[in-house]
Structures are given as structure tokens and as C-alpha cells.
Design an enzyme around this catalytic site. Structure first.
Site, PDB file in Angstrom:
ATOM      1  N   SER A 150       0.863  -1.175   0.000  1.00 47.72           N
ATOM      2  CA  SER A 150       0.000   0.000   0.000  1.00 47.72           C
ATOM      3  C   SER A 150       0.900   1.226   0.000  1.00 47.72           C
ATOM      4  O   SER A 150       1.817   1.325  -0.818  1.00 47.72           O
ATOM      5  CB  SER A 150      -0.923  -0.029   1.229  1.00 47.72           C
ATOM      6  OG  SER A 150      -1.764   1.097   1.280  1.00 47.72           O
ATOM      7  N   TYR A 164      -5.155   7.945  -6.909  1.00 49.95           N
ATOM      8  CA  TYR A 164      -4.194   6.948  -6.440  1.00 49.95           C
ATOM      9  C   TYR A 164      -4.333   6.761  -4.930  1.00 49.95           C
ATOM     10  O   TYR A 164      -4.386   5.632  -4.439  1.00 49.95           O
ATOM     11  CB  TYR A 164      -2.767   7.369  -6.791  1.00 49.95           C
ATOM     12  CG  TYR A 164      -1.711   6.504  -6.141  1.00 49.95           C
ATOM     13  CD1 TYR A 164      -1.463   5.213  -6.607  1.00 49.95           C
ATOM     14  CD2 TYR A 164      -0.979   6.963  -5.046  1.00 49.95           C
ATOM     15  CE1 TYR A 164      -0.511   4.408  -6.000  1.00 49.95           C
ATOM     16  CE2 TYR A 164      -0.030   6.175  -4.442  1.00 49.95           C
ATOM     17  CZ  TYR A 164       0.202   4.887  -4.924  1.00 49.95           C
ATOM     18  OH  TYR A 164       1.141   4.095  -4.306  1.00 49.95           O
ATOM     19  N   LYS A 168      -5.480   3.340  -2.492  1.00 53.40           N
ATOM     20  CA  LYS A 168      -4.764   2.797  -1.338  1.00 53.40           C
ATOM     21  C   LYS A 168      -5.651   2.780  -0.088  1.00 53.40           C
ATOM     22  O   LYS A 168      -5.528   1.879   0.750  1.00 53.40           O
ATOM     23  CB  LYS A 168      -3.469   3.586  -1.092  1.00 53.40           C
ATOM     24  CG  LYS A 168      -2.435   3.413  -2.201  1.00 53.40           C
ATOM     25  CD  LYS A 168      -2.155   1.940  -2.480  1.00 53.40           C
ATOM     26  CE  LYS A 168      -1.127   1.727  -3.561  1.00 53.40           C
ATOM     27  NZ  LYS A 168      -0.917   0.277  -3.867  1.00 53.40           N
TER      28      LYS A 168
END
Length: 291
Positions: A150, A164, A168
């Protein structure tokens, strides 16, 4: 059909010394560094990459201890075949490490739905496919360690790469639920959360760019300048820390890589708590009478 590159030497027998890894995204960055470090310490690795030639050198270096497989994690049928082939080849899988992923650069307004969907296909649905393919095998073994790369951006966010960051955050939630679900089967889960490192993640291969709007030119210039001055860790310093987690009897669910993550996340959560507490009386008033 999964493409496999033949190894030199005698095929290993099941139950040999060392751990058996299945690693996605092993062609560069952390994936390559960790795969090679595991092989150097005597573990065995099923190393996968979208382009098989990018990991072909593993076979000459590590012989029968490595199995190289071509794998696009956005293709569930290929994922299932690769996981099953790796398990059959080595006789077991001890560590399943989802490392493949990329970043989409663009503000929330700029990125298209199609671009965000493609990002999630790789960063979220790809790892889900790997996990779902591996779990029946790990449950049958009664053991295994599912790990996923992660980021500290699974807790905090930055502008311009918000999608993005969101991938995560989703990645973290999925693994947290997974950890509780598979604990009864003897399966462990760890989320690896690197800070900024000098890997190829900032290269064109690991970045995709949304079309730009003039309204965000200044913001994106400031963001780019911030990235240029950001202190980055040495990725070659990470394997021993990772092995400490892998070899622990009770590994953590979440594990920061780097020294900058905890101060940043600690400050972010302190700010969130302060806001929740400031508004607590109004939040509580919305409870109404319990029924």
C-alpha cells in the site's frame, strides 16, 4: 495460457528449506528488490510480471529456486492460472505479495472515469483476484501470509494524485476486513506502507497522466516542485525490515516502511480527532432517541 520461463537446475521438491513467495510486479522497484532479496536468503519465489523478458535474468541467477511467470493482474483467468501453477510447482505458497500497481496523475476534475476505472482494475481488482485465487490453497494448507504493498497515502492524501490515494484507502480497508475473515484459518495479513523511496515508481512506466486543465496549472507546478524536494529513502535498505515482519510469529496488520510516515500520519489523525471532538455535541444531537 500462462507463459513460463524454464529454470536451470533440478526442480525443487515440496517442503524444502525456506519460504515460498508469490510476488506480482516483480520486474522493477520494490517487487524486484524483494524478490531478489528473498532468493538470496534461500527462499523460493514465483516472480510475475506483465512482460516475461523483464524478469528473465532471474532464471540464470537463481535457477530452480525461482519460477518466472507472465501475469497481467487485470486478467482474472490469468491470475488464477498463475497462482495455481506456482502452488503446484513449489508444493505450497507461504507468502502471497501483491505489489503490482501504478499512479494516476491528475486532479479530481481532470481524470476521466475510464482512467480511474483502469487504475482500480490494477490497484484494487487485480489484488482481489490474486487473493481470491490464493485463499482456497492457503485454507487447505492451514497457513499463509497475504501481504500487499500500500502506501502511507493509505492514511493521508495529496492533491493531484487523489485517485491513487483513494485506491490505497480502499486497499487498506479490504485487507483489514480480510485479516479478520481469514484469521480462523491460520492465515496472516500484513499491509506494507512505504513512504517516499527512490524507486522507479516515479518513472513513466509507473505513472499515467490525465489531460490537463489550465485552471490547475499552478497547483500542479507546486506539486511537482514538492515532489522534487521530497527526501526519499533507499529501497535497498528495506528487505531486512520486510523479513522481520515475514518471520515474526505475530506480524502486524499494518507496517510502515521509512522514518517519515508515522509523524505525518500521527499529525493527520490528531487533526481529525480535534475536528470530530469540536463537532461532537452537534454530531451527538443527531442521534435522537435510541430505538
Amino acid at each position: 495460457m500462462i507463459q513460463q520461463q524454464e529454470n536451470n537446475g533440478t526442480p525443487p521438491t515440496a517442503g524444502g528449506a525456506g519460504k515460498v513467495w508469490f510476488i506480482t510486479g516483480a520486474s522493477r522497484g520494490f517487487g524486484r528488490i524483494w524478490a531478489e532479496a528473498a532468493l538470496r536468503r534461500g527462499d523460493r519465489v514465483a516472480a510475475t510480471a506483465r512482460a516475461l523478458p523483464s524478469i528473465a535474468d532471474f532464471n540464470d541467477k537463481y535457477g530452480a529456486n525461482v519460477l518466472t511467470l507472465e501475469l497481467d493482474v487485470t486478467r482474472p483467468d490469468q491470475v488464477t492460472s498463475a497462482v495455481e501453477q506456482a502452488h503446484a510447482h513449489f508444493g505450497r505458497l507461504d507468502i502471497v505479495l501483491n505489489n503490482a500497481g501504478y499512479s494516476l496523475v491528475g486532479t479530481i476534475e481532470e481524470a476521466s472515469v475510464e482512467e480511474v476505472r483502469a487504475l482500480y482494475d490494477t490497484n484494487i481488482f487485480g489484488p482481489i483476484s490474486v487473493i481470491q485465487a490464493a485463499l482456497p490453497l492457503l485454507r487447505k494448507q492451514g497457513s499463509g501470509h497475504i501481504m500487499g504493498t500500500s502506501s502511507n497515502l493509505g492514511h493521508v492524501t495529496l492533491p493531484v494524485i487523489g485517485y491513487y490515494c483513494s485506491s490505497k484507502w480502499a486497499f487498506e480497508a479490504i485487507h483489514e476486513s480480510l485479516a479478520e475473515e481469514v484469521k480462523p484459518f491460520g492465515i496472516k495479513v500484513t499491509i506494507i506502507e512505504p513512504g517516499a523511496y527512490a524507486t522507479e515508481f516515479g518513472s513513466q512506466q509507473s505513472l499515467k497522466f490525465a489531460a490537463s486543465l489550465d485552471s490547475y496549472t499552478d497547483l500542479k507546478a507546486q506539486f511537482a516542485e514538492r515532489l522534487k524536494t521530497m527526501e526519499r529513502g533507499d529501497p535497498e535498505a528495506t528487505p531486512e525490515a520486510l523479513f522481520s515482519v515475514v518471520d515474526a510469529e505475530h506480524p502486524p496488520l499494518r507496517f510502515f516502511l521509512g522514518s517519515h510516515n508515522l509523524p505525518w500520519v500521527r499529525a493527520a489523525y490528531a487533526e481529525r480527532l480535534a475536528t470530530w471532538e469540536e463537532w461532537e455535541h452537534i454530531s451527538s444531537s443527531a442521534q435522537g432517541k435510541s430505538v
